[in-house]
Design an enzyme around this catalytic site. Structure first.
Site, mmCIF file in Angstrom:
data_model
loop_
_atom_site.group_PDB
_atom_site.id
_atom_site.type_symbol
_atom_site.label_atom_id
_atom_site.label_comp_id
_atom_site.label_asym_id
_atom_site.label_seq_id
_atom_site.Cartn_x
_atom_site.Cartn_y
_atom_site.Cartn_z
ATOM 1 N N HIS A 48 -61.489 11.963 42.307
ATOM 2 C CA HIS A 48 -61.788 13.308 41.794
ATOM 3 C C HIS A 48 -60.528 14.171 41.768
ATOM 4 O O HIS A 48 -60.607 15.397 41.883
ATOM 5 C CB HIS A 48 -62.902 13.979 42.613
ATOM 6 N N THR A 49 -59.389 13.539 41.642
ATOM 7 C CA THR A 49 -58.129 14.291 41.517
ATOM 8 C C THR A 49 -57.629 14.298 40.078
ATOM 9 O O THR A 49 -56.834 15.156 39.712
ATOM 10 C CB THR A 49 -57.028 13.676 42.414
ATOM 11 N N GLY A 85 -72.205 1.138 34.520
ATOM 12 C CA GLY A 85 -72.648 2.276 35.318
ATOM 13 C C GLY A 85 -72.486 2.074 36.812
ATOM 14 O O GLY A 85 -73.158 2.729 37.605
ATOM 15 N N SER A 91 -66.859 0.646 33.085
ATOM 16 C CA SER A 91 -67.186 -0.113 31.871
ATOM 17 C C SER A 91 -67.009 0.788 30.648
ATOM 18 O O SER A 91 -66.730 0.298 29.546
ATOM 19 C CB SER A 91 -68.621 -0.633 31.938
ATOM 20 N N ASP A 115 -59.313 6.480 33.986
ATOM 21 C CA ASP A 115 -59.938 5.209 33.601
ATOM 22 C C ASP A 115 -59.319 4.639 32.329
ATOM 23 O O ASP A 115 -59.012 3.449 32.246
ATOM 24 C CB ASP A 115 -61.449 5.405 33.398
#
Ligand code: ADP
Ligand code: MG
Length: 392
Positions: A34-35, A121, A126, A171
């Protein structure tokens, strides 16, 4: 892992022609959670689970996209791409085509067969794998070139603006830039990255809780809003800051009275996690595995208590894993509220680790966890099906 020759045969049966094969990897994040959307630091590695894309050109401007995972085909026209409905899987590939075209890439029509072995998920991304795999395939099929970082940014744009999920850049970046045997330290503001050699004698072991709690996407967006609120409040006294990346722990402590307790906790996670991620790189550089493990544990604690994105299944998996012999560190990975944990485990202890963790987690939850062991993998690439080596 899919057999690319088999994928070519399936493509021929469905579309009647030969196909080129591409694959983009999923990822784990070792630390720095969460950075990314706070302009901070992350330390992901691509894994040997892929979204495979078989592709061949068409003479018209159509896209025919079949997903083996959903056993469904979607048709679209490149001149008028519109979304396939809320939460539909086709929005990921369609969004990528839309983003590439909006950046001026002249795409040809194509037939695509998509087959993903990244669990969907489960926090192993993915979504970035399908975006980057499809984006790379469409560009290659259209004779367009693009830098990998630009592809990552366009795939993020597709997910943000077309799919409607406010993800950061991590990602897509690692799906494009992954490097076998290495993790990548990424500065999510400058997009500068450096490879980080993973220590010899330990393996990346991923444990899947097999749960995904419904509140994940709503809470994710709420965390982003809370971080933005923290920045707005702190700018009153720290006008130079643009994101939580610019705030030190001392500054946060000095000005905590400006923040409500929840926003303060969220900010504290992000500020300390950025610090931990940079310390983790120093620990890797100096082969200090014990310190790296401590930072992973501390990261999990902060995500659980300050950021409140863990859940009882993730906490249990981390607790069980941490008590096993040969475990360097364990923490949740990905957005949270279910999904997976990442564990650094000494190679000689991996088999026992898998057995023990699965048995204990099963006994306490009734759920059968999937456990994956993966070396760090390369980013998106075309697979030469005639070469045995790359076809493995
Ligand atoms: P994660 O990225 O952690 O796996 P997300 O919720 O971000 O989870 O993305 C999962 C979604 O991405 C799936 O529900 C589906 O819509 C889409 N997706 C991923 N892989 C595929 C695939 N092989 N075929 C079709 N859609 C896919
Ligand atoms: Mg995702």
């Amino acid at each position: 892992m899919r057999d690319p020759t088999h994928l070519q045969e399936k493509f021929r049966a469905r579309f009647g022609t030969a196909a080129a094969i591409y694959r983009a990897p999923g990822r784990v994040n070792l630390i720095g959670e969460h950075t990314d959307y706070n302009d901070g630091f992350v330390l992901p590695a691509a894994i040997q689970f892929y979204c495979w894309v078989a592709a061949a050109p068409r003479s018209d401007k159509k896209l025919l996209i079949h997903s083996e995972n959903f056993n469904e085909t979607v048709e679209a026209n490149l001149d008028s791409i519109s979304a396939a409905g809320k939460n539909h899987w086709a929005n990921y590939p369609l969004g990528v085509a839309w983003a590439l075209q909006s950046a001026g890439k002249r795409l040809n029509g194509a037939n695509l067969l998509i087959s993903g072995d990244v669990p969907l998920g489960a926090g192993l991304s993915s979504s970035a794998a399908i975006e980057v795999g499809v984006g790379f395939a469409l560009l290659c099929q259209s004779g367009c070139t693009v830098k990998r970082t630009e592809l990552a940014l366009l795939c993020q744009k597709a997910e943000n603006e077309f799919v409607g999920a406010r993800c950061g850049i991590m990602d897509q970046f690692i799906a494009c830039h992954g490097k076998a045997s290495f993790a990548l330290l990424l500065d999510c503001r400058s997009l500068d990255s450096q490879t980080a050699q993973l220590p010899a004698g330990v393996q990346l072991v991923i444990c899947n809780t097999m749960v995904k709690h419904e509140l994940a996407s709503g809470e994710y967006n709420r965390r982003r809003a809370e971080c933005e609120e923290g920045v707005r409040a702190l700018r009153v006294v720290l006008p130079q800051i643009r994101a939580l990346r610019d705030v030190t722990i001392a500054q946060l402590e000095n000005h905590c009275s400006l923040l409500n307790p929840t926003v303060y906790s969220r900010c504290r996670h992000v500020v300390t996690e950025n610090e931990r991620t940079q310390e983790a790189i120093r620990a890797l550089d100096t082969h200090n595995l014990r310190e790296f493990g401590r930072l992973m544990r501390e990261s999990h604690r902060s995500l659980r208590d300050d950021y409140e994105v863990s859940c009882k299944e993730l906490d249990l998996l981390v607790e069980i894993a941490s008590a096993q012999p040969g475990v360097v560190g364990a923490r949740m990975t990905g957005g949270g509220f279910g999904g997976c944990t990442i564990n650094l485990v000494e190679s000689s202890a991996v088999e026992v680790f898998k057995e023990n963790v699965a048995a204990k987690y099963r006994a306490q939850t009734g759920l059968n966890p999937e456990i994956y062991v993966s070396p760090a993998a390369d980013g998106v690439q075309q697979v030469d099906v005639s070469s045995r080596e790359s076809a493995q």
